[in-house]
Scaffold this motif. Structure first.
Motif, PDB file in Angstrom:
ATOM      1  N   LEU A  14       0.844  -1.193   0.000  1.00  0.00           N
ATOM      2  CA  LEU A  14       0.000   0.000   0.000  1.00  0.00           C
ATOM      3  C   LEU A  14       0.882   1.246   0.000  1.00  0.00           C
ATOM      4  CD1 LEU A  14      -2.631  -1.251   2.599  1.00  0.00           C
ATOM      5  CD2 LEU A  14      -2.846  -1.211   0.099  1.00  0.00           C
ATOM      6  N   PRO A  15       0.396   2.353  -0.529  1.00  0.00           N
ATOM      7  CA  PRO A  15       1.226   3.566  -0.638  1.00  0.00           C
ATOM      8  C   PRO A  15       1.694   4.097   0.717  1.00  0.00           C
ATOM      9  CG  PRO A  15      -0.848   3.818  -1.855  1.00  0.00           C
ATOM     10  CD  PRO A  15      -0.944   2.545  -1.080  1.00  0.00           C
ATOM     11  N   ASP A  16       2.940   4.580   0.743  1.00  0.00           N
ATOM     12  CA  ASP A  16       3.481   5.317   1.886  1.00  0.00           C
ATOM     13  C   ASP A  16       3.435   4.511   3.193  1.00  0.00           C
ATOM     14  OD1 ASP A  16       4.622   7.596   3.137  1.00  0.00           O
ATOM     15  OD2 ASP A  16       2.639   8.380   3.661  1.00  0.00           O
ATOM     16  N   THR A  17       3.834   3.240   3.134  1.00  0.00           N
ATOM     17  CA  THR A  17       3.810   2.400   4.333  1.00  0.00           C
ATOM     18  C   THR A  17       5.207   1.898   4.675  1.00  0.00           C
ATOM     19  OG1 THR A  17       3.264   0.450   2.997  1.00  0.00           O
ATOM     20  CG2 THR A  17       1.429   1.638   3.989  1.00  0.00           C
ATOM     21  N   ILE A  18       5.405   1.653   5.969  1.00  0.00           N
ATOM     22  CA  ILE A  18       6.682   1.123   6.450  1.00  0.00           C
ATOM     23  C   ILE A  18       6.427   0.129   7.576  1.00  0.00           C
ATOM     24  CG2 ILE A  18       8.082   3.141   5.844  1.00  0.00           C
ATOM     25  CD1 ILE A  18       7.854   3.988   8.844  1.00  0.00           C
TER      26      ILE A  18
END
Length: 114
Positions: A14-18
């Motif tokens: 998913l976008p912008d995940t860590i």
């Protein structure tokens, strides 16, 4: 998502995940604001999904075999999700929704040191 590793693998697409930590345990957070949206729980066979209370109520009502809570989660915008469930597509959609909700929130404020 049959276990924590497969859940993390999906959540990190998913976008912008860590990969991160939340209350000292493994979690996946939104990178830009530090807000966790999935984390490990103390309950075997389940993970914690941080999601708004209206969606939580709907999930608990419509699929209590997958989405459930213990008294610890009552009154909080989070619930437990069983890895072993009959609708992995719905679970994936709820994880994506939780990520979107977390991304829309303001960044965490730094905690004051004692």
């Amino acid at each position: 998502m049959k276990d924590w590793d497969s859940l993390v693998a999906f959540a990190l697409t998913l976008p912008d995940t860590i990969a991160a930590t939340y209350y000292g345990g493994p979690a996946v957070s939104v990178a830009s604001n530090g807000r966790a949206f999935v984390s490990t729980g103390r309950e075997a066979g389940s993970f914690v999904l941080s999601i708004d209370t209206d969606t939580k109520a709907l999930l608990l009502e419509t699929d209590p075999a997958t989405f459930w809570q213990t008294p610890h989660y009552e009154g909080w915008p989070a619930l437990l999700v069983r890895y072993d469930n009959e609708d992995p597509t719905r679970v994936a959609e709820m994880v994506a929704r939780a990520r979107d909700q977390a991304a829309a929130r303001k960044p965490n404020k730094p905690r004051k040191k004692a």
